[in-house]
Design a protein around this motif. Sequence first.
Motif, PDB file in Angstrom:
ATOM      1  N   CYS A   1       0.825  -1.210   0.000  1.00  6.57           N
ATOM      2  CA  CYS A   1       0.000   0.000   0.000  1.00  6.57           C
ATOM      3  C   CYS A   1       0.859   1.260   0.000  1.00  6.57           C
ATOM      4  CB  CYS A   1      -0.935   0.001   1.203  1.00  6.57           C
ATOM      5  SG  CYS A   1      -2.302  -1.184   1.062  1.00  6.57           S
ATOM      6  N   LEU A   2       2.001   1.227   0.707  1.00  5.31           N
ATOM      7  CA  LEU A   2       2.907   2.375   0.692  1.00  5.31           C
ATOM      8  C   LEU A   2       3.395   2.662  -0.719  1.00  5.31           C
ATOM      9  CD1 LEU A   2       5.037   1.826   3.930  1.00  5.31           C
ATOM     10  CD2 LEU A   2       3.468   3.720   3.475  1.00  5.31           C
ATOM     11  N   ASP A   3       3.673   1.587  -1.483  1.00  4.45           N
ATOM     12  CA  ASP A   3       4.140   1.758  -2.864  1.00  4.45           C
ATOM     13  C   ASP A   3       3.020   2.261  -3.776  1.00  4.45           C
ATOM     14  OD1 ASP A   3       6.644   0.878  -2.182  1.00  4.45           O
ATOM     15  OD2 ASP A   3       6.307  -1.194  -2.835  1.00  4.45           O
ATOM     16  N   MET A   4       1.860   1.623  -3.664  1.00  4.47           N
ATOM     17  CA  MET A   4       0.783   1.898  -4.616  1.00  4.47           C
ATOM     18  C   MET A   4       0.096   3.228  -4.359  1.00  4.47           C
ATOM     19  SD  MET A   4      -1.061  -1.817  -4.916  1.00  4.47           S
ATOM     20  CE  MET A   4      -2.316  -1.146  -5.992  1.00  4.47           C
TER      21      MET A   4
ATOM     22  N   ALA B   1       1.186   5.992  -2.704  1.00  2.00           N
ATOM     23  CA  ALA B   1       2.092   7.054  -2.266  1.00  2.00           C
ATOM     24  C   ALA B   1       1.622   8.419  -2.739  1.00  2.00           C
ATOM     25  CB  ALA B   1       3.502   6.771  -2.783  1.00  2.00           C
ATOM     26  N   SER B   2       0.894   8.437  -3.842  1.00  2.00           N
ATOM     27  CA  SER B   2       0.410   9.698  -4.399  1.00  2.00           C
ATOM     28  C   SER B   2      -0.911   9.472  -5.112  1.00  2.00           C
ATOM     29  CB  SER B   2       1.426  10.266  -5.392  1.00  2.00           C
ATOM     30  OG  SER B   2       1.521   9.430  -6.529  1.00  2.00           O
TER      31      SER B   2
ATOM     32  N   LEU C   1      -2.802   1.775   7.360  1.00  3.37           N
ATOM     33  CA  LEU C   1      -2.506   2.701   6.276  1.00  3.37           C
ATOM     34  C   LEU C   1      -1.932   3.999   6.838  1.00  3.37           C
ATOM     35  CD1 LEU C   1      -5.822   2.380   4.207  1.00  3.37           C
ATOM     36  CD2 LEU C   1      -3.593   1.466   3.555  1.00  3.37           C
ATOM     37  N   SER C   2      -1.093   4.621   6.035  1.00  2.03           N
ATOM     38  CA  SER C   2      -0.578   5.938   6.394  1.00  2.03           C
ATOM     39  C   SER C   2      -1.680   6.980   6.173  1.00  2.03           C
ATOM     40  CB  SER C   2       0.637   6.273   5.535  1.00  2.03           C
ATOM     41  OG  SER C   2       0.236   6.411   4.170  1.00  2.03           O
ATOM     42  N   VAL C   3      -1.439   8.191   6.643  1.00  2.00           N
ATOM     43  CA  VAL C   3      -2.400   9.271   6.432  1.00  2.00           C
ATOM     44  C   VAL C   3      -2.596   9.513   4.937  1.00  2.00           C
ATOM     45  CG1 VAL C   3      -2.834  11.735   6.775  1.00  2.00           C
ATOM     46  CG2 VAL C   3      -1.867  10.376   8.635  1.00  2.00           C
ATOM     47  N   ASP C   4      -1.473   9.544   4.200  1.00  2.00           N
ATOM     48  CA  ASP C   4      -1.575   9.721   2.746  1.00  2.00           C
ATOM     49  C   ASP C   4      -2.259   8.523   2.095  1.00  2.00           C
ATOM     50  OD1 ASP C   4      -0.411  12.192   2.753  1.00  2.00           O
ATOM     51  OD2 ASP C   4       1.612  11.455   2.318  1.00  2.00           O
ATOM     52  N   GLY C   5      -2.005   7.336   2.643  1.00  2.00           N
ATOM     53  CA  GLY C   5      -2.627   6.126   2.104  1.00  2.00           C
ATOM     54  C   GLY C   5      -4.137   6.175   2.199  1.00  2.00           C
ATOM     55  N   VAL C   6      -4.663   6.644   3.334  1.00  3.43           N
ATOM     56  CA  VAL C   6      -6.115   6.768   3.508  1.00  3.43           C
ATOM     57  C   VAL C   6      -6.693   7.725   2.470  1.00  3.43           C
ATOM     58  CG1 VAL C   6      -7.920   7.645   5.034  1.00  3.43           C
ATOM     59  CG2 VAL C   6      -6.112   6.201   5.963  1.00  3.43           C
ATOM     60  N   LYS C   7      -6.038   8.864   2.301  1.00  8.38           N
ATOM     61  CA  LYS C   7      -6.518   9.863   1.344  1.00  8.38           C
ATOM     62  C   LYS C   7      -6.448   9.331  -0.091  1.00  8.38           C
ATOM     63  CE  LYS C   7      -3.730  13.196   0.355  1.00  8.38           C
ATOM     64  NZ  LYS C   7      -2.874  14.410   0.462  1.00  8.38           N
ATOM     65  N   ASN C   8      -5.337   8.693  -0.433  1.00  4.82           N
ATOM     66  CA  ASN C   8      -5.142   8.260  -1.824  1.00  4.82           C
ATOM     67  C   ASN C   8      -5.931   7.010  -2.174  1.00  4.82           C
ATOM     68  OD1 ASN C   8      -3.432  10.374  -2.563  1.00  4.82           O
ATOM     69  ND2 ASN C   8      -1.661   9.358  -1.651  1.00  4.82           N
TER      70      ASN C   8
END
Length: 651
Positions: free
Chosen positions: A125-128, A130-131, A162-169
């Motif tokens: 998930c960090l890879d996919m 990330a943005s 999930l990271s904060v960015d992961g939740v958003k993305n």
Amino acid sequence: MSDSVVEKKHISPINDVDKLSNFCPENVDPDLVSQLKWVCKKNKGPNVLVCHDMEGGYRDDKFIDGTDNPDFYNFYHWAQIDTFVYFSHHFVTIPTHMWIESAHKNGIKALGTFITEWEHGASKCLDMFASAESSIHFAKKLAEIAHTYNFDGWLINIENILSVDGVKNIQVFLQCLTEEMRLLNPHSSVLWYDAVTNEGKLQWQDSVTDLNKCFFDCCDGIFLNYTWKDWQLQLTLDLCPNRVLDIYVGIDVFARGCLGKYECHISTEKIMDYGFSVALFATAWCYEQCKPDFSSFIKNNNKFWKLLQPTCTPKPLACVQDQPYVTNFNFGFGRKVYVYGFLLYKKSWFNMLKQDVPFINFISDQKLSTDIVDDEAFEGSTCLKISLAETAIYVSEMKTKAYTTYDEVYIATFNPKSVADIQKYIKCTKLNELKINIYIDFTLNNVRGTENLHSLRSGEMNVYQKALSYLMEGFGNRNIPIELYGFGDLETQDTEVFSLTMYECSLTSSEALESYNSVVQTLEMSGPRSFCAAVKHAIDQSQTSGQHLLFFITNGLPENMLMNFEHIVESSWHDILVVIIGVGDGPWNGISKLTKCTKEKKFSNASYLILNMYSEKIDFLRNIVLTAKDLRDNLIEDQLRMETSAHEKDD
């Protein structure tokens, strides 16, 4: 799994982020792709979803040609469900060809699964995600995979933090995937599994809450976890009163944390009382608990689905191209192969693609019970046993002919993939020996307002061109020329037919279209619509040229039904076969009255099919040649009956 299937073609999952990122449709073997489109089966109430999780997935069901293991898990209660999810713990679970095609044949959506789990899932998930850009890229890849393999959507199952960015993305990912799927398939579904929260925590909610609603809002539906309580269903209803059918409340059939096994029906009743849809997870429990006793699986499986009938109510059959419903009671497995009631050979096999569309949803009347029998059959390997008290009825037709030649076996197992297969079947069945006339309707009934069904359009065939080209491709490769005629124009009206043929030799499809295109640009349409002149024309020809097969391409019924029926009756006494091909909107009410068999007929010589602009060529030709063969068989049986009667008189 048998060793003999190791080298067979099969579908595999994707387990690597890079492989998903680099997926290319051109690298997919076409043999692994199902060609059968989903046919909508209407359901206005709560939906029933089956999430199939069994022994890691991709076992005997992954092979496109099946295996020699008749005791493998088999699903045949299609009429009680609406959506099928092929689930495994692989990263990207692509449904197998067998499941996609079986689901579509029964009007069921087929979904794949995208899953990330635990620490290795968090890394993916960090890879996919990330943005936003990378999230959109992977969403488009999943949509591309579904479109390539011809299935209808995804279950998205994130079971890791999930990271904060992961939740958003991931919300960007869900929204993009849902939109891309709808562009490729308007009936698609993207479902979110209830596991992580908007804070990135792995925390199952068992309901729709403020912690998971943001994901639900981005897609077509949510699959709730299994350990829900009644108050959580009420909470969900209060929060989402306008999307109740999009909420799939989970039931683990293994009863891990909920009512399951043979008590699943209690849970479905509660769920549907709130108006929600149902998601049954791991219905292969009926199979896994019975191994290796396959006969117990059939019995227990029928019991399981019969208990669910009050809530998972059988829906009407999916209707493909308005064709009559036919079944030989094949369940997709067996130990022997029968043709027309005779044992052809002994062979163990499993292939769900050979299933017939379910013919019965196991009868709820306590006095009746049904069972699958595999030691006797009419066509294939199984038949249906219906029991009333202590009396058993084995439902299976019997005919007095055994196939012994290669051609006859080919006929019995006909499953065309190309026009060449159609032409081979026509030759094997000797349909190529019939004199064929095609009669095209040029009456004013083809014009409604500004729409003319005969209009010639650049780059697109009209329905008459389509029907004509299909017929010529299938039947045109023959020594006996096909003759083309028109009826209903201003000059001939309902009294004669006129020739469209510009060539003296056997026509190709392009030559037939050239003849049609040339005529349609100059003639004036009139009427009234009648098949009588054409039938008389064929009767006159039959005096010197033998058995005829007539194809009428028309957009409606004749105005004088009784007179036309009488002419078709008369044609049966001249060994003429009649197939009416309906194009356009009809109306078609009453067409069966025109083709029905009565005692006035020498034999049942007429039938009909409806062609629409979405009809696939091979499916249409298959139905045409099977219809023609049935009529020819009727004629042969009549001739045999007459010969038998003559011999009996001589004796």
